[in-house]
Design an enzyme around this catalytic site. Structure first.
Site, PDB file in Angstrom:
ATOM      1  N   THR A  10     -67.717  -1.915 -29.407  1.00 53.72           N
ATOM      2  CA  THR A  10     -68.971  -3.080 -29.006  1.00 53.72           C
ATOM      3  C   THR A  10     -69.838  -3.727 -28.539  1.00 53.72           C
ATOM      4  O   THR A  10     -70.150  -2.907 -27.858  1.00 53.72           O
ATOM      5  CB  THR A  10     -67.546  -3.750 -29.089  1.00 53.72           C
ATOM      6  OG1 THR A  10     -67.971  -5.349 -29.581  1.00 53.72           O
ATOM      7  CG2 THR A  10     -66.859  -3.797 -27.794  1.00 53.72           C
ATOM      8  N   ARG A  11     -70.314  -4.102 -28.929  1.00 58.32           N
ATOM      9  CA  ARG A  11     -71.462  -4.732 -28.315  1.00 58.32           C
ATOM     10  C   ARG A  11     -71.718  -7.107 -28.641  1.00 58.32           C
ATOM     11  O   ARG A  11     -72.412  -7.349 -27.988  1.00 58.32           O
ATOM     12  CB  ARG A  11     -73.107  -4.303 -28.295  1.00 58.32           C
ATOM     13  CG  ARG A  11     -73.592  -4.435 -29.816  1.00 58.32           C
ATOM     14  CD  ARG A  11     -75.004  -3.493 -30.668  1.00 58.32           C
ATOM     15  NE  ARG A  11     -75.044  -3.888 -31.953  1.00 58.32           N
ATOM     16  CZ  ARG A  11     -76.030  -4.137 -32.627  1.00 58.32           C
ATOM     17  NH1 ARG A  11     -76.152  -5.651 -32.350  1.00 58.32           N
ATOM     18  NH2 ARG A  11     -75.752  -3.563 -33.795  1.00 58.32           N
TER      19      ARG A  11
ATOM     20  N   HIS B 258     -63.845 -10.868 -32.402  1.00 57.08           N
ATOM     21  CA  HIS B 258     -63.751 -12.723 -32.639  1.00 57.08           C
ATOM     22  C   HIS B 258     -62.123 -11.812 -34.066  1.00 57.08           C
ATOM     23  O   HIS B 258     -61.320 -10.612 -33.403  1.00 57.08           O
ATOM     24  CB  HIS B 258     -64.230 -12.993 -34.098  1.00 57.08           C
ATOM     25  CG  HIS B 258     -65.327 -12.255 -34.828  1.00 57.08           C
ATOM     26  ND1 HIS B 258     -64.804 -11.470 -35.044  1.00 57.08           N
ATOM     27  CD2 HIS B 258     -66.374 -12.064 -34.797  1.00 57.08           C
ATOM     28  CE1 HIS B 258     -65.420 -10.126 -36.225  1.00 57.08           C
ATOM     29  NE2 HIS B 258     -66.581 -10.975 -35.838  1.00 57.08           N
TER      30      HIS B 258
ATOM     31  N   HIS C  13     -62.425  -8.646 -35.293  1.00 58.84           N
ATOM     32  CA  HIS C  13     -62.880  -6.821 -34.378  1.00 58.84           C
ATOM     33  C   HIS C  13     -60.847  -7.269 -34.546  1.00 58.84           C
ATOM     34  O   HIS C  13     -60.869  -5.651 -34.438  1.00 58.84           O
ATOM     35  CB  HIS C  13     -63.406  -7.901 -33.542  1.00 58.84           C
ATOM     36  CG  HIS C  13     -64.362  -7.313 -33.735  1.00 58.84           C
ATOM     37  ND1 HIS C  13     -65.557  -8.296 -32.969  1.00 58.84           N
ATOM     38  CD2 HIS C  13     -65.956  -6.505 -34.703  1.00 58.84           C
ATOM     39  CE1 HIS C  13     -66.679  -8.620 -32.632  1.00 58.84           C
ATOM     40  NE2 HIS C  13     -66.973  -8.096 -33.966  1.00 58.84           N
TER      41      HIS C  13
ATOM     42  N   GLY D 148     -67.369   0.333 -39.119  1.00 53.58           N
ATOM     43  CA  GLY D 148     -67.385  -1.001 -39.616  1.00 53.58           C
ATOM     44  C   GLY D 148     -68.384  -1.295 -40.415  1.00 53.58           C
ATOM     45  O   GLY D 148     -68.800  -0.433 -40.382  1.00 53.58           O
ATOM     46  N   ARG D 149     -68.627  -2.192 -40.998  1.00 53.99           N
ATOM     47  CA  ARG D 149     -69.331  -3.053 -41.447  1.00 53.99           C
ATOM     48  C   ARG D 149     -71.164  -3.209 -41.415  1.00 53.99           C
ATOM     49  O   ARG D 149     -71.006  -3.135 -39.794  1.00 53.99           O
ATOM     50  CB  ARG D 149     -69.484  -3.820 -42.200  1.00 53.99           C
ATOM     51  CG  ARG D 149     -70.956  -4.301 -43.594  1.00 53.99           C
ATOM     52  CD  ARG D 149     -70.060  -5.789 -43.378  1.00 53.99           C
ATOM     53  NE  ARG D 149     -71.459  -6.216 -44.214  1.00 53.99           N
ATOM     54  CZ  ARG D 149     -72.387  -6.850 -45.071  1.00 53.99           C
ATOM     55  NH1 ARG D 149     -72.907  -6.934 -43.435  1.00 53.99           N
ATOM     56  NH2 ARG D 149     -73.462  -7.191 -45.410  1.00 53.99           N
ATOM     57  N   ASP D 150     -72.048  -1.961 -40.947  1.00 51.75           N
ATOM     58  CA  ASP D 150     -73.407  -1.954 -40.575  1.00 51.75           C
ATOM     59  C   ASP D 150     -73.157  -1.952 -39.277  1.00 51.75           C
ATOM     60  O   ASP D 150     -73.734  -2.395 -38.411  1.00 51.75           O
ATOM     61  CB  ASP D 150     -73.989  -3.539 -40.777  1.00 51.75           C
ATOM     62  CG  ASP D 150     -75.379  -3.522 -40.442  1.00 51.75           C
ATOM     63  OD1 ASP D 150     -76.436  -2.540 -41.345  1.00 51.75           O
ATOM     64  OD2 ASP D 150     -76.082  -3.979 -40.370  1.00 51.75           O
ATOM     65  N   HIS D 151     -72.484  -0.887 -39.376  1.00 52.66           N
ATOM     66  CA  HIS D 151     -72.214  -0.366 -37.874  1.00 52.66           C
ATOM     67  C   HIS D 151     -73.749   1.055 -36.913  1.00 52.66           C
ATOM     68  O   HIS D 151     -74.639   0.705 -37.679  1.00 52.66           O
ATOM     69  CB  HIS D 151     -71.771   0.861 -37.536  1.00 52.66           C
ATOM     70  CG  HIS D 151     -71.520   1.425 -37.075  1.00 52.66           C
ATOM     71  ND1 HIS D 151     -69.940   1.518 -35.662  1.00 52.66           N
ATOM     72  CD2 HIS D 151     -72.622   2.329 -35.183  1.00 52.66           C
ATOM     73  CE1 HIS D 151     -70.505   2.000 -34.744  1.00 52.66           C
ATOM     74  NE2 HIS D 151     -71.487   2.304 -34.646  1.00 52.66           N
TER      75      HIS D 151
END
Length: 410
Positions: free
Chosen positions: A218-219, A223, A226, A311-314
């Site tokens: 994560t960066r 929320h 996540h 996940g989406r758009d990693h």
């Protein structure tokens, strides 16, 4: 009978999980990429001698990114790399996403230099320095030119200067130098208490008797989307390894200390103590989308993880990559040695009254509230508390305890 029933139910869930193309595997801490965990640390005696003789070495200044790359090479996070890529390996990585020996590798780990600073030749030993501090000694095996436009196109799938990775590429020197390194010093680390190396995590996973470990990179601050994703993955493995990226970020990203404090808050209130670990990695994001997703998986494999959440758009930025392109690329790497866990985008459904995704929610778009980092960020900027189905109240309060939680202009 109750135990038998639970066992059958668990088996059925696992079977469904495998059918959904996420292989649980045999259950063991993963072997390092290439089979051996690299360690390129200079001994104290050699370090003392090198520093005493530092004026006899040719010294070149390096960027913070290069200094962090050196650290990741030295501690085995980039195993099997022993140093910066030589020309044959770079060509192979750009064209085939493998090193010249055939091992999967997708992101070039290179050291650039301007022609005017090349006062050494192949075969020399040089010192790499950051802010005058000697960071590493390098055996110069290779000095070579490269095509920046080709580099950008193959790594980032674009030559658009608005892409941060492309912009950084065009700022690089015209030559690259390749060769093995030995780490002398690390750059200052104000988050050292959160820092664990692959040797450390492997020992920790063993101590916890975790045989299957899923990593989450994560960066951002967490929320509910996540959290739901992490806990969904944790349902099927022994342990969760949350691994925030610390280092240079683009404007508008959350500051490192904000991310860490937000996760500490989440861990305190919402995670079992024996099922999750928080540790950082110092690394400068490339924003290379699909290629970088593979690279991130390899890094977590070296930490000892058996699974990796994609996940989406990693590792994406802007609209340069398709929403699930970072998942699709894993089809080209069936023998990577770490199992990707793919998840569709989660959202809150007003009719379902919970967090779901399109596979399990039958309701139309107007009933869905999508987790938007931009939307949540704007709420925080305006001092508005996000809805309870977007973010935990405790996490929001932690973020708001900082005067300015975001990275600004440099």
């Amino acid at each position: 009978m109750e135990r038998d029933y639970l066992y059958r139910a668990k088996s059925e869930i696992q079977e469904l999980y495998i059918i959904s193309k996420i292989n649980i595997g045999e259950g063991m801490v993963s072997k390092p990429h290439g089979g051996k965990l690299v360690k390129r640390l200079m001994s104290e005696k050699a370090k003392e001698r090198t520093l005493e003789e530092k004026n006899s070495y040719i010294r070149i200044s390096i960027s913070e990114r290069a200094a962090l790359d050196l650290e990741n090479i030295a501690y085995g996070i980039y195993s099997p790399l022993d140093g910066f890529l030589r020309e044959d390996d770079l060509i192979s990585v750009l064209n085939d996403m493998h090193l010249s020996d055939g091992l999967a590798w997708t992101i070039p780990i290179v050291l650039d230099v301007n022609e005017g600073n090349i006062n050494f030749t192949e075969g020399d030993e040089i010192l790499l320095c950051y802010n005058e501090l000697p960071i590493a000694k390098m055996d110069v095996d290779n000095i070579y030119k490269y095509n920046k436009k080709e580099y950008a196109q193959k790594v980032f799938k674009t030559t658009d200067i608005n892409h941060p990775g492309v912009a950084n590429t065009y700022k690089m020197g015209d030559y690259l130098i390749g060769g093995d390194i030995k780490l002398i010093n690390e750059i200052p680390n104000k988050f050292s208490k959160y820092t664990l190396r692959p040797e450390d995590t492997r020992k920790l996973f063993k101590k916890n008797t975790w045989k299957t470990i899923v990593a989450f990179q994560t960066r951002n601050v967490p929320h509910l989307g996540h959290e739901y994703l992490q806990k969904s993955a944790l349902t099927f493995v022994d342990g969760l390894f949350i691994n925030p990226v610390l280092g240079k970020k683009k404007k508008g990203d959350y500051k490192d200390e904000v991310i860490l404090k937000a996760y500490e808050t989440l861990f305190k209130h919402y995670y079992p103590k024996d099922s999750a670990v928080l540790a950082t990695v110092r690394y400068e994001m490339r924003y290379a989308g699909p290629r970088e997703a593979i690279h991130h998986a390899i890094m977590r494999k070296n930490f000892g993880c058996t699974h990796f959440i994609v996940g989406r758009d990693h590792a994406g930025v802007g609209n340069y990559y398709g929403p699930y392109e970072a998942q699709e690329i894993f089809k080209n790497f069936p023998d990577l040695g770490i199992t990707p866990m793919f998840f569709k985008e989660f959202f809150y459904c007003k009719k379902c009254k919970g967090i779901v995704n399109e596979k399990i929610c039958p309701h139309p778009m107007e009933d869905r509230e999508y987790f938007s980092g931009t939307k949540i960020r704007n709420m925080i900027v305006e001092g508005k508390e996000p809805p309870e189905y977007f973010m935990r109240k405790e996490v929001y309060e932690t973020i708001m305890s900082f005067e300015n939680p975001f990275v600004g202009d440099e």
